[in-house]
Design an enzyme around this catalytic site. Structure first.
Site, PDB file in Angstrom:
ATOM      1  CE  LYS A 174      -1.722   1.613   4.036  1.00  0.00           C
ATOM      2  NZ  LYS A 174      -1.272   2.988   4.239  1.00  0.00           N
ATOM      3  CG  ASN A 175       2.409   2.467   3.462  1.00  0.00           C
ATOM      4  OD1 ASN A 175       1.246   2.814   3.216  1.00  0.00           O
ATOM      5  ND2 ASN A 175       2.805   2.137   4.676  1.00  0.00           N
ATOM      6  NE  ARG A 216      -0.264  11.920   6.616  1.00  0.00           N
ATOM      7  CZ  ARG A 216      -0.513  13.086   7.229  1.00  0.00           C
ATOM      8  NH1 ARG A 216      -1.704  13.272   7.756  1.00  0.00           N
ATOM      9  NH2 ARG A 216       0.378  14.026   7.305  1.00  0.00           N
ATOM     10  CB  CYS A 259      -4.167   5.976  10.833  1.00  0.00           C
ATOM     11  SG  CYS A 259      -4.679   4.597   9.780  1.00  0.00           S
ATOM     12  CG  ASP A 272       3.146   1.237   9.610  1.00  0.00           C
ATOM     13  OD1 ASP A 272       3.713   1.469   8.522  1.00  0.00           O
ATOM     14  OD2 ASP A 272       2.706   2.139  10.346  1.00  0.00           O
ATOM     15  CB  VAL A 318       7.486   6.303  14.240  1.00  0.00           C
ATOM     16  CG1 VAL A 318       7.144   6.957  12.895  1.00  0.00           C
ATOM     17  CG2 VAL A 318       8.775   5.492  14.125  1.00  0.00           C
TER      18      VAL A 318
HETATM   19  C1  EPZ Z   1       4.196   6.658   6.009  1.00  0.00           C
HETATM   20  O1  EPZ Z   1       3.446   7.720   6.610  1.00  0.00           O
HETATM   21  C2  EPZ Z   1       3.245   5.455   5.980  1.00  0.00           C
HETATM   22  N1  EPZ Z   1       2.055   5.822   5.246  1.00  0.00           N
HETATM   23  C3  EPZ Z   1       2.859   5.078   7.410  1.00  0.00           C
HETATM   24  O2  EPZ Z   1       2.074   3.887   7.367  1.00  0.00           O
HETATM   25  C4  EPZ Z   1       4.102   4.760   8.200  1.00  0.00           C
HETATM   26  O3  EPZ Z   1       3.755   4.528   9.537  1.00  0.00           O
HETATM   27  C5  EPZ Z   1       5.076   5.972   8.146  1.00  0.00           C
HETATM   28  O4  EPZ Z   1       5.363   6.323   6.783  1.00  0.00           O
HETATM   29  C6  EPZ Z   1       6.379   5.673   8.853  1.00  0.00           C
HETATM   30  O5  EPZ Z   1       7.023   4.581   8.289  1.00  0.00           O
HETATM   31  C7  EPZ Z   1       2.096   5.828   3.905  1.00  0.00           C
HETATM   32  O6  EPZ Z   1       3.108   5.571   3.274  1.00  0.00           O
HETATM   33  C8  EPZ Z   1       0.834   6.177   3.200  1.00  0.00           C
HETATM   34  P1  EPZ Z   1       6.273  10.093   8.077  1.00  0.00           P
HETATM   35  P2  EPZ Z   1       3.970   9.233   6.549  1.00  0.00           P
HETATM   36  O7  EPZ Z   1       6.213  11.326   7.275  1.00  0.00           O
HETATM   37  O8  EPZ Z   1       4.729   9.443   5.298  1.00  0.00           O
HETATM   38  C9  EPZ Z   1       6.435  13.439  11.497  1.00  0.00           C
HETATM   39  C10 EPZ Z   1       0.182   2.516   7.695  1.00  0.00           C
HETATM   40  O9  EPZ Z   1      -0.377   2.028   8.699  1.00  0.00           O
HETATM   41  N2  EPZ Z   1       6.309  14.455  10.426  1.00  0.00           N
HETATM   42  O10 EPZ Z   1       7.467   9.231   7.959  1.00  0.00           O
HETATM   43  O11 EPZ Z   1       2.827  10.113   6.859  1.00  0.00           O
HETATM   44  C11 EPZ Z   1       5.109  12.669  11.671  1.00  0.00           C
HETATM   45  O12 EPZ Z   1       4.187  13.374  12.427  1.00  0.00           O
HETATM   46  C12 EPZ Z   1       0.698   3.972   7.769  1.00  0.00           C
HETATM   47  O13 EPZ Z   1       0.360   1.932   6.630  1.00  0.00           O
HETATM   48  C13 EPZ Z   1       6.356  15.791  10.778  1.00  0.00           C
HETATM   49  O14 EPZ Z   1       6.506  16.148  11.955  1.00  0.00           O
HETATM   50  O15 EPZ Z   1       4.971   9.202   7.811  1.00  0.00           O
HETATM   51  C14 EPZ Z   1       5.582  11.390  12.331  1.00  0.00           C
HETATM   52  O16 EPZ Z   1       5.712  11.584  13.714  1.00  0.00           O
HETATM   53  C15 EPZ Z   1       0.453   4.612   9.083  1.00  0.00           C
HETATM   54  N3  EPZ Z   1       6.205  16.728   9.784  1.00  0.00           N
HETATM   55  C16 EPZ Z   1       6.942  11.180  11.692  1.00  0.00           C
HETATM   56  O17 EPZ Z   1       7.356  12.431  11.140  1.00  0.00           O
HETATM   57  C17 EPZ Z   1       6.036  16.366   8.459  1.00  0.00           C
HETATM   58  O18 EPZ Z   1       5.890  17.259   7.605  1.00  0.00           O
HETATM   59  C18 EPZ Z   1       6.940  10.103  10.601  1.00  0.00           C
HETATM   60  O19 EPZ Z   1       6.027  10.488   9.613  1.00  0.00           O
HETATM   61  C19 EPZ Z   1       6.004  15.004   8.127  1.00  0.00           C
HETATM   62  C20 EPZ Z   1       6.144  14.054   9.124  1.00  0.00           C
END
Ligand code: EPZ
Length: 456
Positions: free
Chosen positions: A40-41, A114, A138, A328, A350
């Site tokens: 999915k990701n 998102r 989520c 995840d 995370v």
């Molecule tokens: C991706 O989310 C995945 N989703 C998530 O999977 C996964 O948990 C995550 O990466 C971490 O591996 C998809 O790919 C659609 P991040 P993403 O940006 O890209 C902070 C699932 O269950 N952050 O790596 O949204 C954020 O708040 C989902 O399949 C900022 O602060 O994750 C978090 O604490 C859930 N500012 C951390 O970074 C920003 O601008 C990681 O987020 C961006 C992120």
């Protein structure tokens, strides 16, 4: 097979779309095999990347999940023609007639995802403008997009916050730049990749995410004609090019789904062969699975996961960015840890609010306490802040049935597994969320011998 399943199978849709409540009678170990398809990701981002090509792209092993349908709708709203190929799970994406979409249409399609944020780079290159509605996803933390907007500004985009969302424009061609991410965000790294490949000049990204899904997206962009080099120490360099072509690619398997079924085998004392799973992308998970006492066998076409038949061991887990233990994976595995003999600790580093799902497990008889402190070897970003991001799980607990509601995607999987391993019949509502990331979920449960009925 239950009539709802037959209807859904005939409709070619995953039944999750139809039913939103399920009654599960626990106590039956899950045995058999399931197949996992494209991640999915990765798949959702690969579909967005097709926007960057001047010619059509072919993506294979695309799972029938609702997140894919959301992206399909959004691309369609921007004039991308999408057809199903001859092979099951094959999509042909033709971006040659890309056009602006009305924000109401974007809103209508965006729903709970998102992904719209990742349309920015490609649309700014193709149309000189882009629009981001309020994002879903989520509820596992605040999930800000500040990194995304900062990097887009650095490429030269103008960012306007409107009541209806965010409008971006690029009066001139976007320029390569130097970016240092404060945290190796997957989404922000993808934002930089999808923008830098067609920007003028070179981009240097430091602090990049290096998840397998990121590497597979880089494979796709390179197939399109991009010039991307991955250095050590989370540095990625991208030399912008003037033109990209369509790609042909088979998506990386979904290691999150594979790990979920592995955790289900442990929690239900079962034996599940996950066809399509590979060792390399799951190394860290396999280590923890073995430490808990699980037995796995690597085979050419998948991985077999089974309960050892003896008591499970407690473990200490700290979620982290790749190659650490993936955030995840923790929710499904926590159910198995409620059955381990002793005290396990999960330190979630995370997302700051990813333990909402344990309330239902506690209601079912699990002994779990959540804490604000960093209960692991390393202090994390959430340490000094008021977030319950560490869990102490004492076992073994015999779970008993309860009426519970699914909070988010991975929490949903964990709830179904908890009900399958509990004494008695549980009613689990809001299960429709699960079809966002698990293809043919109820058909797979049936194939594994689960005892449940769907309520229309
Ligand atoms: C991706 O989310 C995945 N989703 C998530 O999977 C996964 O948990 C995550 O990466 C971490 O591996 C998809 O790919 C659609 P991040 P993403 O940006 O890209 C902070 C699932 O269950 N952050 O790596 O949204 C954020 O708040 C989902 O399949 C900022 O602060 O994750 C978090 O604490 C859930 N500012 C951390 O970074 C920003 O601008 C990681 O987020 C961006 C992120």
């Amino acid at each position: 097979m239950n009539s709802l399943l037959q209807d859904a199978a005939r409709a070619g849709a995953s039944v999750g779309m139809a039913a939103d409540t399920i009654t599960i009678t626990g106590g039956t170990p899950l045995n058999g095999s399931v197949r996992v398809r494209g991640a999915k990701n990765l798949v959702t981002k690969a579909m967005v990347a097709a926007l960057l090509g001047e010619t059509p792209s072919t993506l294979r092993d695309v799972p029938k999940i609702s997140d894919v349908r959301v992206v399909r709708g959004l691309l369609g709203a921007h004039g991308v023609k999408i057809t199903d190929g001859d092979e099951d799970g094959e999509l042909i994406l033709d971006p040659s007639a890309v056009e602006s979409a009305h924000f109401a249409e974007i809103n209508a399609h965006a729903g709970s995802s998102r992904i719209p944020i990742l349309f920015c780079g490609p649309l700014l290159h193709r149309l000189g403008e882009a629009f981001i509605p309020d994002l879903g996803g989520c509820r596992i933390g605040d999930r800000p997009i500040d990194f995304h907007l900062d990097v887009l500004r650095q490429f030269g985009a103008i960012v306007e916050k409107l009541p209806s969302g965010i409008r971006l424009s690029a009066p001139q061609r976007l320029r390569g730049t130097k970016v240092e991410l404060p945290y190796p965000s997957v989404g922000a790294t993808e934002q930089v990749l999808l923008t830098a490949v067609r920007a003028q000049g070179t981009t240097e990204l430091r602090g990049a995410a290096i998840e397998p899904e990121i590497m597979d997206l880089i494979n796709i962009l390179q197939k399109m004609g991009a010039v991307i080099s991955v250095d050590t120490d989370r540095v990625i360099r991208i030399e912008g090019v003037d033109r990209l072509e369509g790609y042909t690619h088979r998506a990386l398997f979904d290691r999150n789904e594979a790990a979920s079924w592995a955790a289900a085998a442990l929690a239900t004392e079962g034996d599940i062969f996950v066809a399509g799973a590979k060792q390399a992308e799951m190394g860290t998970f396999l280590n923890v699975f073995r430490k808990v006492g699980g037995v796995f066998e690597i085979q050419d076409d998948g991985i077999r996961f089974r309960h050892p038949g003896t008591p499970l061991n407690p473990v200490i887990i700290e979620t982290d960015v790749h190659p650490g233990f993936m955030t995840d994976w923790q929710q499904p595995l926590v159910v198995a840890l409620t059955k381990a003999t002793g005290v396990s600790i999960v330190h979630e580093t995370v997302y700051e609010q990813r333990f909402g799902f344990v309330d239902a497990l506690i209601e079912m008889g699990a002994t779990i306490q959540v804490h604000r402190e960093c209960l692991g070897s390393q202090a994390c970003r959430f340490g000094q802040r008021n977030f319950q991001h560490s869990a102490v799980i004492s076992g073994p607990s015999a779970l008993r049935a309860a009426d519970i509601a699914v909070p988010d995607l991975r929490g949903g999987f964990s709830h179904v597994v908890a009900a399958l391993s509990a004494e008695g019949a549980s009613r689990v509502s809001n299960v429709g969320i699960i079809s966002r990331g698990y293809e043919n979920f109820f058909e797979k449960l049936t194939a594994l011998g689960a005892n449940f009925t769907l309520e229309a």
